[in-house]
Design an enzyme around this catalytic site. Sequence first.
Site: not given
Ligand SMILES: Cc1cc2nc3c(=O)[nH]c(=O)nc-3n(C[C@H](O)[C@H](O)[C@H](O)COP(=O)(O)OP(=O)(O)OC[C@H]3O[C@@H](n4cnc5c(N)ncnc54)[C@H](O)[C@@H]3O)c2cc1C
Length: 445
Positions: A14, A17-18, A82, A173, A319
């Site tokens: 992934g 953000f994380g 994955v 939004e 995030a």
């Molecule tokens: C429309 C929207 C608006 C948002 N607004 C805000 C905000 O204003 N402020 C805020 O703090 N948070 C906001 N969020 C929430 C924030 O985006 C998430 O909490 C954050 O992205 C989580 O980070 P993460 O790394 O866990 O997952 P993500 O950032 O979602 O990243 C997951 C990654 O894993 C990849 N992935 C998933 N499954 C697979 C797989 N099987 N194989 C390969 N790759 C894979 C995806 O392509 C992606 O790149 C918003 C979310 C959305 C959908």
Amino acid sequence: MNAQTQKHRVVIVGAGFGGLRAARALAKADVQVTLIDRNNYHLFQPLLYQVATAGISADEIAYPVRSIFRRQSNFSFRLAAVNEIDPLRRRVLTTAGEVYYDTLILAAGGQTNYFGLETVAHNSFSLKTLDEAAAIRNHLLRQFELADQASDPRVRSAHLSFVIVGGGPTGVEMAGAISELVQMVLANDYPHIAPAEVQVILMEGTDHLLPAMPQPLSQAAADALTRKGVQVRFGAQVSDYDGAVLTLKTGEILPAYTMVWAAGIRAVPLVEQLGAALGSLGRVKVEPSLQVPGHPEIYVIGDAAYLEDAQGKPLPMIAPVAMQQADLAAANIRRQLAGQPGLSAFVYRDPGVLATIGRSQAVARLGRLQLRGFLAWLVWLAVHLMQLIGFRNRLLVLINWAWDYLFYNRAVRLIMNDRSAAPVTPAPEGLFGKARVKAPGSFAP
Ligand SMILES: Cc1cc2nc3c(=O)[nH]c(=O)nc-3n(C[C@H](O)[C@H](O)[C@H](O)COP(=O)(O)OP(=O)(O)OC[C@H]3O[C@@H](n4cnc5c(N)ncnc54)[C@H](O)[C@@H]3O)c2cc1C
């Protein structure tokens, strides 16, 4: 260990953000980092709604992963999905083959949660990917063309009814931005459509918007939306949607060709393969160190992880949680490798929450400080610009925002790559009450 380099292999699933933050935090560690994502870019999801409402274009909120890490020598990227995690053999199976790890960081995020409402899943739009945002934009713009040509007033009204379900930040939004798109931009392009004909309806199941905000700010958000012409409906729970008519739990029906589902998110099902206990919304219950119980070599962070704060409340899927967890996971991996005893426990430092309701309007909770209106909007603007990756992207977004602000315009109003290929004039008969299934990424009336 990597046979060639003898280095400890950290595989991160992934590039959100994380995952992105974890890879960066391991830049100076004596490990080989492999980041896997099904997309070759990092997506800034908080601005997806602006792509969906024709404010900015898709490439302004996405950035190629390889460019971000071009100077990190212990980094490699693999474009693949994955499909399987095999903790016993310490490998992940991907569409581009198997990848072995010594330590795995699972940062695969979440997906839209329809709470088992199948017709809603098939016929509404969700906002989680760039493709989905582009599909919404094409669909919104197309509705005005179709309404302009519709002779049946019921059909015209359904084309001009835009329903957003879910009063969290994304729903708020979206509702504010659609309302502005309609009133400030499309009203000028379509002189035969009166703004009063257009309905933007935000439906929320509880009695307030923005659950993470203090009550005065959620009330301020509802008031600001109402002033923008959005109908905010509380206690409204959708039970069915066939693409033309939505039904509420009360039995009330509402014709609308547009429904955007912003009512929930859950962890990706991939995490279930770990066989670990799951918390609410399908998230993996992790140790305070962010490791999976019984698997000290696997960390889960971000939207895929479930952990409670000191008050016993689940951490939100946002995030800052994902990024702070990435830092801690990287620090704990370094400790493990150095043989230092005792890993650190995750403690969330809440930087506050922000939500914008459109032009010059936002609400913000920053520590004890509560802001609303123009000042909160300036804070929102600065925070989002700072977090966008890449100077070019920041500049382009700033130019588009300034243009919108000064000229009440929207930059990206072309209907492009529209896979719906909808007929220009829909047949009026059978439009309401007839189940229709949406093709992927489309919404053809
Ligand atoms: C429309 C929207 C608006 C948002 N607004 C805000 C905000 O204003 N402020 C805020 O703090 N948070 C906001 N969020 C929430 C924030 O985006 C998430 O909490 C954050 O992205 C989580 O980070 P993460 O790394 O866990 O997952 P993500 O950032 O979602 O990243 C997951 C990654 O894993 C990849 N992935 C998933 N499954 C697979 C797989 N099987 N194989 C390969 N790759 C894979 C995806 O392509 C992606 O790149 C918003 C979310 C959305 C959908």
